[in-house]
Design a protein around this motif. Structure first.
Motif, PDB file in Angstrom:
ATOM      1  N   ALA A 310       0.825  -1.213   0.000  1.00 39.82           N
ATOM      2  CA  ALA A 310       0.000   0.000   0.000  1.00 39.82           C
ATOM      3  C   ALA A 310       0.860   1.264   0.000  1.00 39.82           C
ATOM      4  N   LEU A 334      -2.836   5.017   5.656  1.00 35.72           N
ATOM      5  CA  LEU A 334      -1.545   4.324   5.688  1.00 35.72           C
ATOM      6  C   LEU A 334      -0.961   4.287   7.090  1.00 35.72           C
ATOM      7  N   ALA A 385      -5.696  -2.548   2.901  1.00 33.75           N
ATOM      8  CA  ALA A 385      -4.468  -2.427   2.118  1.00 33.75           C
ATOM      9  C   ALA A 385      -4.750  -2.649   0.641  1.00 33.75           C
ATOM     10  N   CYS A 388      -6.214   0.383  -0.983  1.00 32.47           N
ATOM     11  CA  CYS A 388      -5.271   1.471  -1.262  1.00 32.47           C
ATOM     12  C   CYS A 388      -4.771   1.428  -2.703  1.00 32.47           C
TER      13      CYS A 388
END
Length: 535
Positions: A310, A334, A385, A388
């Motif tokens: 990610a 993140l 993730a 992303c």
């Protein structure tokens, strides 16, 4: 054609050292495994190569095939694997990811956990590796058998094939516990074990899940005259004949495609007793505890793997006038993923260190709590993730769907979430010394942060209402896990990560999805620790 120009695409995440992970390396040295740092970096660089990642892909896309009979009609019960699987296994065994920790110097379990964490190019081949690691302490309940088999289980030679185990240069171990009618309730097993005059037993019954049926020996639960008992059952007998262990079919699983899991029929299969009759659960729990540790290691490794994918994507992908990693909302996502990942990594290393140091009371409760929590967090972490990467993350070529499909496994392996939560309560009620050891560990961070202190007091108060404890088991175990992770981060973690964890997980200034951290945190420092360095 200009319409086919490719730009603003993220370069492959290859050519980097997977072991370049501050939380991993700091914990490795802190917990006594620093002597293995060079080998772990070597393995990390190998895991970061395009070749290793391609082997992981090939092993998953070319699933194992069951060959019940040969061309002439002879029963062979063999599982056939793609060459990439064997390549991955050779690396894992050669680096001691299986059972070398049992013969290593001080810090061997920590070093082995770090290697297992780093070598995650394919999760499926980790199953026989983990089973072999976990079999050793259970097998020691039969000292004569341990003397014969342990040197082969700890060998660094991968020696695949159907031959008598004691004639091979190295062997692997599997586990055969659950049955159709019972699942995790192994006391409901109906497989029978009939004692013979030569000290062996003949096992007859059907196992619903046998982990890694291509292994050389198995620890099996069956009903002996005195009750449920643990046995060692080889696939090939000492005289070279195949044991009466019939592979009925391989399971068609959600993920873990490179690894074989089978239904097995025993038809008077020869086995040797491990431990006393009627003490099968107590014997095999030694194996289960080690696989619990690997569930925590595997979950932490999976989170780190999704996280670096990610952050790598966000650092190279432009949208809305800039790089994704510079957008405030993406930075929140993140950073939140990074906090979860680091908390799991510190937890796994602390548990591995407890294994090395023989901290039995702390490990008993800590493993059960951690297995429950890290396994529960991984699927949500993996899904975020993947998101992303946007649509690219939903495509098989990105590798993220394979990672996502792996993520629910650990919560099911060796007991679902409810089984793990109830085991925590069982340990607390029947082994009160485990509670003392747990809060002694957690209390090491007392006074470091008022949010942490308040959370510890809240979880202690929640234990007073014993009458509703089972109903609240998941909530209680979750809070126990969070204060344990918070304690580790406050003592050993990066200050920015510890602050974010305390604000969100402990003080509950947090939403119900990742990316809901409060303002005022050091997002830059947190993300920097999670961004892989290429070259």
């Amino acid at each position: 054609m200009t319409t086919h120009d490719v730009f603003n695409q993220v370069p492959p995440l290859t050519g980097y050292d997977v072991a370049d992970d501050p939380a991993l390396l700091d914990g490795l040295f802190r917990e006594g495994g620093g002597w293995a740092a060079e080998e772990i970096h070597e393995l990390g660089r190998l895991a970061g190569t395009e070749q290793a990642q391609e082997q992981g892909r090939l092993a998953n896309e070319n699933r194992p095939v069951l060959r019940t009979h040969d061309r002439y009609g002879h029963r062979i019960d063999e599982v056939e694997f793609h060459p990439a699987w064997h390549d991955l296994m050779r690396v894992a065994v050669g680096h001691g990811l299986h059972a070398a920790a049992w013969t290593a110097r001080t810090g061997g379990h920590v070093a082995r956990a770090a290697k297992f964490y780093v070598w995650r190019v394919d999760a499926g081949h980790g199953c026989p590796i983990s089973m072999t690691y976990a079999a050793v302490p259970a097998l020691r309940h039969a000292p004569d058998l341990a003397r014969q088999y342990e040197p082969l289980l700890t060998s660094d030679t991968y020696d695949f094939g159907l031959r008598p185990p004691l004639t091979k240069a190295g062997i692997l171990a599997g586990m055969s516990m659950t049955e159709k009618q019972g699942g995790s309730d192994v006391r409901a097993n109906t497989t029978r074990a009939v004692p013979q005059s030569d000290g062996t037993y003949l096992l007859t019954g059907h196992k619903w899940f046998t982990s890694a049926p291509m292994c050389d020996i198995f620890l099996v639960l069956a009903q002996a005259p005195e009750g449920l008992t643990c046995f060692l059952l080889p696939r090939v007998l000492p005289d070279g004949a195949l044991n009466a262990m019939r592979l009925q079919r391989l399971k068609d699983k959600l993920g873990n495609h490179s690894n074989a899991s089978a239904e097995v029929e025993y038809e008077s299969a020869v086995a040797w007793r491990v431990g006393d009759e009627g003490r099968g659960v107590r014997t095999i729990i030694e194996m289960v505890n080690m696989t619990r540790l690997d569930c925590v290691v595997g979950g932490a490794a999976g989170m780190r793997q999704g996280l670096v994918q990610a952050t790598h994507h966000a650092a190279h992908r432009q949208a809305f006038g800039g790089y994704l990693i510079d957008r405030p909302l993406m930075r929140n996502v993140l950073a939140d993923l990074a906090v979860e990942s680091e908390a799991a990594t510190l937890l796994m290393l602390r548990l591995a260190g407890a294994t090395d140091r023989g901290e039995t009371a702390f490990k008993r409760l800590g493993l059960a709590i951690s297995k429950y929590w890290v396994s529960k967090r991984w699927p949500a972490h993996s899904a975020e993730a993947l998101e992303c990467l946007g649509g690219n993350g939903y495509v098989e070529e990105s590798g993220m769907p394979r990672l996502f499909r792996e993520s629910p496994l650990n919560s099911i392996w060796e007991g679902s979430g409810n089984v793990a939560a109830l085991d925590v309560l069982r340990a607390m009620l029947k082994e009160p010394e485990t509670v003392d050891a747990f809060f002694e560990e957690v209390g090491s961070a007392s006074g470091a942060d008022p949010r942490f202190d308040a959370a510890v007091q809240q979880v202690k108060d929640s234990l007073l209402d014993v009458e509703t404890l089972e109903l609240r088991a998941r909530r209680v175990v979750e809070r126990l896990a969070l204060v344990l992770q918070g304690s580790l981060l406050l003592r050993y973690g990066h200050p920015a990560v510890a602050d974010a964890f305390s604000a969100s997980r402990l003080d509950r200034d947090w939403g119900q999805a990742f990316g809901t951290l409060p303002p005022g945190l050091d997002f830059g420092a947190i993300i920097a620790r999670a961004t892989p360095k290429l070259g």
